[in-house]
Design a protein around this motif. Sequence first.
Motif, PDB file in Angstrom:
ATOM      1  N   UNK A   1     -11.339  11.108  -2.836  1.00 47.49           N
ATOM      2  CA  UNK A   1      -9.947  10.763  -3.076  1.00 47.49           C
ATOM      3  C   UNK A   1      -9.344  10.131  -1.835  1.00 47.49           C
ATOM      4  N   UNK A   2      -9.629  10.668  -0.683  1.00 52.72           N
ATOM      5  CA  UNK A   2      -9.133  10.132   0.574  1.00 52.72           C
ATOM      6  C   UNK A   2      -9.696   8.728   0.818  1.00 52.72           C
ATOM      7  N   UNK A   3     -10.946   8.517   0.510  1.00 52.38           N
ATOM      8  CA  UNK A   3     -11.557   7.206   0.705  1.00 52.38           C
ATOM      9  C   UNK A   3     -10.881   6.180  -0.196  1.00 52.38           C
ATOM     10  N   UNK A   4     -10.623   6.546  -1.431  1.00 52.03           N
ATOM     11  CA  UNK A   4      -9.923   5.623  -2.344  1.00 52.03           C
ATOM     12  C   UNK A   4      -8.533   5.273  -1.809  1.00 52.03           C
ATOM     13  N   UNK A   5      -7.844   6.281  -1.326  1.00 50.78           N
ATOM     14  CA  UNK A   5      -6.502   6.043  -0.780  1.00 50.78           C
ATOM     15  C   UNK A   5      -6.578   5.141   0.446  1.00 50.78           C
ATOM     16  N   UNK A   6      -7.501   5.450   1.344  1.00 49.94           N
ATOM     17  CA  UNK A   6      -7.655   4.639   2.553  1.00 49.94           C
ATOM     18  C   UNK A   6      -8.069   3.206   2.220  1.00 49.94           C
ATOM     19  N   UNK A   7      -8.908   3.033   1.205  1.00 50.64           N
ATOM     20  CA  UNK A   7      -9.296   1.685   0.769  1.00 50.64           C
ATOM     21  C   UNK A   7      -8.079   0.929   0.241  1.00 50.64           C
ATOM     22  N   UNK A   8      -7.217   1.621  -0.487  1.00 53.63           N
ATOM     23  CA  UNK A   8      -5.988   0.999  -0.974  1.00 53.63           C
ATOM     24  C   UNK A   8      -5.064   0.591   0.158  1.00 53.63           C
ATOM     25  N   UNK A   9      -4.948   1.457   1.150  1.00 53.09           N
ATOM     26  CA  UNK A   9      -4.138   1.140   2.331  1.00 53.09           C
ATOM     27  C   UNK A   9      -4.748  -0.057   3.058  1.00 53.09           C
ATOM     28  N   UNK A  10      -6.069  -0.056   3.188  1.00 51.50           N
ATOM     29  CA  UNK A  10      -6.767  -1.159   3.844  1.00 51.50           C
ATOM     30  C   UNK A  10      -6.540  -2.469   3.099  1.00 51.50           C
ATOM     31  N   UNK A  11      -6.607  -2.418   1.776  1.00 49.65           N
ATOM     32  CA  UNK A  11      -6.353  -3.620   0.979  1.00 49.65           C
ATOM     33  C   UNK A  11      -4.968  -4.174   1.310  1.00 49.65           C
ATOM     34  N   UNK A  12      -3.973  -3.310   1.276  1.00 45.51           N
ATOM     35  CA  UNK A  12      -2.590  -3.737   1.500  1.00 45.51           C
ATOM     36  C   UNK A  12      -2.395  -4.306   2.898  1.00 45.51           C
ATOM     37  N   UNK A  13      -2.901  -3.619   3.905  1.00 42.14           N
ATOM     38  CA  UNK A  13      -2.745  -4.076   5.287  1.00 42.14           C
ATOM     39  C   UNK A  13      -3.466  -5.402   5.506  1.00 42.14           C
ATOM     40  N   UNK A  14      -4.696  -5.517   5.001  1.00 40.03           N
ATOM     41  CA  UNK A  14      -5.450  -6.749   5.215  1.00 40.03           C
ATOM     42  C   UNK A  14      -4.878  -7.923   4.425  1.00 40.03           C
ATOM     43  N   UNK A  15      -4.328  -7.658   3.267  1.00 38.60           N
ATOM     44  CA  UNK A  15      -3.654  -8.728   2.522  1.00 38.60           C
ATOM     45  C   UNK A  15      -2.410  -9.185   3.281  1.00 38.60           C
TER      46      UNK A  15
ATOM     47  N   UNK B   1      -7.842  -8.677   1.338  1.00 44.31           N
ATOM     48  CA  UNK B   1      -7.597  -7.320   0.853  1.00 44.31           C
ATOM     49  C   UNK B   1      -8.847  -6.666   0.286  1.00 44.31           C
ATOM     50  N   UNK B   2      -9.560  -7.397  -0.541  1.00 43.78           N
ATOM     51  CA  UNK B   2     -10.763  -6.841  -1.173  1.00 43.78           C
ATOM     52  C   UNK B   2     -11.862  -6.580  -0.154  1.00 43.78           C
ATOM     53  N   UNK B   3     -12.079  -7.527   0.744  1.00 43.61           N
ATOM     54  CA  UNK B   3     -13.112  -7.359   1.764  1.00 43.61           C
ATOM     55  C   UNK B   3     -12.766  -6.179   2.672  1.00 43.61           C
ATOM     56  N   UNK B   4     -11.496  -6.053   3.043  1.00 44.86           N
ATOM     57  CA  UNK B   4     -11.071  -4.925   3.874  1.00 44.86           C
ATOM     58  C   UNK B   4     -11.263  -3.594   3.179  1.00 44.86           C
ATOM     59  N   UNK B   5     -10.909  -3.520   1.903  1.00 40.04           N
ATOM     60  CA  UNK B   5     -11.085  -2.275   1.139  1.00 40.04           C
ATOM     61  C   UNK B   5     -12.566  -1.908   1.026  1.00 40.04           C
ATOM     62  N   UNK B   6     -13.410  -2.905   0.829  1.00 40.05           N
ATOM     63  CA  UNK B   6     -14.852  -2.652   0.726  1.00 40.05           C
ATOM     64  C   UNK B   6     -15.414  -2.108   2.041  1.00 40.05           C
ATOM     65  N   UNK B   7     -15.069  -2.755   3.139  1.00 40.72           N
ATOM     66  CA  UNK B   7     -15.557  -2.297   4.451  1.00 40.72           C
ATOM     67  C   UNK B   7     -15.059  -0.886   4.745  1.00 40.72           C
ATOM     68  N   UNK B   8     -13.789  -0.633   4.513  1.00 45.09           N
ATOM     69  CA  UNK B   8     -13.227   0.700   4.748  1.00 45.09           C
ATOM     70  C   UNK B   8     -13.956   1.744   3.911  1.00 45.09           C
ATOM     71  N   UNK B   9     -14.178   1.453   2.645  1.00 43.19           N
ATOM     72  CA  UNK B   9     -14.885   2.403   1.764  1.00 43.19           C
ATOM     73  C   UNK B   9     -16.280   2.697   2.269  1.00 43.19           C
ATOM     74  N   UNK B  10     -17.015   1.657   2.631  1.00 38.59           N
ATOM     75  CA  UNK B  10     -18.395   1.860   3.109  1.00 38.59           C
ATOM     76  C   UNK B  10     -18.437   2.663   4.407  1.00 38.59           C
TER      77      UNK B  10
END
Length: 143
Positions: free
Chosen positions: A7-21, A127-136
Amino acid sequence: MMATAKLSIRREAGVSFTINAALSLAFFLAVFGIAVRLLEWAAPDALGLDFVPQSIAVSLMSALVPALITRRRLSLAVPVRVIVLRAFTCALAGGALGAGLAIATTQAGLSSIGWGAALGLKLLYGGTFGALITSLILQRMTR
């Protein structure tokens, strides 16, 4: 604990998407301006070449910042040196991906693209690339 980490990873990926966008928006406006026009993938606009610095910056920050925050928040014993080395490895891989995209877009003879479409593409990519990297990165840290 594992469900909480997911759950935390999903949230952090969402935050990463927003920040990187948002960062992609700022850099797009700084590089290509606010005048709505057609942009060229190759010269003179070099929209395709812009994938290189964008990919490096997104991958570096998406690996480094969330990992450092997660390390502290969860009191993980991952050395900072390991986090920094992983982030730089991600930046190198991101640069290679960006170079591949730059070559593909500049050599493909693509038509000009509208300013708004180019902006949307760059926001979605960043946004998508940032969320992917954060998740991994966070999945690897919390295993």
